[in-house]
Motif scaffolding. Structure first.
Motif, PDB file in Angstrom:
ATOM      1  N   ARG A 196     -10.162   1.671  -6.912  1.00 27.18           N
ATOM      2  CA  ARG A 196      -9.994   0.287  -6.463  1.00 27.18           C
ATOM      3  C   ARG A 196      -8.516  -0.066  -6.268  1.00 27.18           C
ATOM      4  O   ARG A 196      -8.160  -0.803  -5.349  1.00 27.18           O
ATOM      5  CB  ARG A 196     -10.650  -0.666  -7.448  1.00 27.18           C
ATOM      6  CG  ARG A 196     -12.161  -0.616  -7.352  1.00 27.18           C
ATOM      7  CD  ARG A 196     -12.784  -1.615  -8.271  1.00 27.18           C
ATOM      8  NE  ARG A 196     -14.214  -1.669  -8.039  1.00 27.18           N
ATOM      9  CZ  ARG A 196     -15.030  -2.388  -8.775  1.00 27.18           C
ATOM     10  NH1 ARG A 196     -14.557  -3.117  -9.774  1.00 27.18           N
ATOM     11  NH2 ARG A 196     -16.315  -2.392  -8.526  1.00 27.18           N
ATOM     12  N   GLN A 246      -7.510   1.373  -2.972  1.00 24.18           N
ATOM     13  CA  GLN A 246      -8.023   0.573  -1.860  1.00 24.18           C
ATOM     14  C   GLN A 246      -7.189  -0.693  -1.652  1.00 24.18           C
ATOM     15  O   GLN A 246      -6.873  -1.048  -0.517  1.00 24.18           O
ATOM     16  CB  GLN A 246      -9.484   0.215  -2.102  1.00 24.18           C
ATOM     17  CG  GLN A 246     -10.409   1.397  -1.948  1.00 24.18           C
ATOM     18  CD  GLN A 246     -11.850   1.022  -2.208  1.00 24.18           C
ATOM     19  OE1 GLN A 246     -12.164   0.324  -3.164  1.00 24.18           O
ATOM     20  NE2 GLN A 246     -12.733   1.494  -1.341  1.00 24.18           N
ATOM     21  N   ALA A 247      -6.814  -1.359  -2.735  1.00 18.65           N
ATOM     22  CA  ALA A 247      -5.984  -2.561  -2.632  1.00 18.65           C
ATOM     23  C   ALA A 247      -4.606  -2.213  -2.079  1.00 18.65           C
ATOM     24  O   ALA A 247      -4.064  -2.932  -1.225  1.00 18.65           O
ATOM     25  CB  ALA A 247      -5.859  -3.235  -3.996  1.00 18.65           C
ATOM     26  N   TRP A 248      -4.033  -1.108  -2.539  1.00 18.43           N
ATOM     27  CA  TRP A 248      -2.725  -0.655  -2.058  1.00 18.43           C
ATOM     28  C   TRP A 248      -2.776  -0.365  -0.562  1.00 18.43           C
ATOM     29  O   TRP A 248      -1.860  -0.741   0.168  1.00 18.43           O
ATOM     30  CB  TRP A 248      -2.297   0.561  -2.871  1.00 18.43           C
ATOM     31  CG  TRP A 248      -0.968   1.120  -2.521  1.00 18.43           C
ATOM     32  CD1 TRP A 248       0.256   0.621  -2.865  1.00 18.43           C
ATOM     33  CD2 TRP A 248      -0.715   2.314  -1.767  1.00 18.43           C
ATOM     34  NE1 TRP A 248       1.253   1.439  -2.375  1.00 18.43           N
ATOM     35  CE2 TRP A 248       0.682   2.476  -1.690  1.00 18.43           C
ATOM     36  CE3 TRP A 248      -1.535   3.254  -1.153  1.00 18.43           C
ATOM     37  CZ2 TRP A 248       1.273   3.548  -1.038  1.00 18.43           C
ATOM     38  CZ3 TRP A 248      -0.948   4.321  -0.502  1.00 18.43           C
ATOM     39  CH2 TRP A 248       0.441   4.457  -0.442  1.00 18.43           C
ATOM     40  N   GLU A 261      -4.720  -1.695   1.654  1.00 18.12           N
ATOM     41  CA  GLU A 261      -4.824  -2.950   2.386  1.00 18.12           C
ATOM     42  C   GLU A 261      -3.441  -3.585   2.575  1.00 18.12           C
ATOM     43  O   GLU A 261      -3.115  -4.087   3.646  1.00 18.12           O
ATOM     44  CB  GLU A 261      -5.746  -3.921   1.637  1.00 18.12           C
ATOM     45  CG  GLU A 261      -6.053  -5.166   2.407  1.00 18.12           C
ATOM     46  CD  GLU A 261      -7.111  -6.018   1.732  1.00 18.12           C
ATOM     47  OE1 GLU A 261      -6.996  -7.256   1.870  1.00 18.12           O
ATOM     48  OE2 GLU A 261      -8.003  -5.471   1.085  1.00 18.12           O
TER      49      GLU A 261
END
Length: 88
Positions: A55, A58-60, A62
């Protein structure tokens, strides 16, 4: 594989074979002996990491997608290693 970023124990490497048509731009992530490959939109392509680290990646992605694309282009065009800031 050149290290382009790291955060919370996750190492991010970018790599492609020179003079070879390469598939989707991607990076390799390593954490605690586990490895995975991700596309720049955060899609898991291969391997597996713990859910929390997955997760975070995934945030990185984005936040850093434009920088990832620029790093991929620089590496493939000239072999330049572009560092990308991780989370603090």
């Amino acid at each position: 594989m050149p290290l382009i970023s790291h955060f919370f124990g996750i190492l991010i490497h970018i790599y492609s074979e020179k003079n070879e048509q390469h598939h989707t731009p991607h990076f390799h992530a390593k954490y605690a002996g586990q490895r995975a490959a991700y596309s720049f939109d955060g899609t898991l392509l291969e391997g597996e990491l713990p859910r929390k680290q997955h997760r975070l990646i995934q945030a990185w992605c984005e936040i850093r997608q434009d920088e990832l694309n620029a790093a991929w282009e620089a590496w493939n065009e000239s072999g330049e290693i572009v560092k990308i800031e991780g989370f603090k």
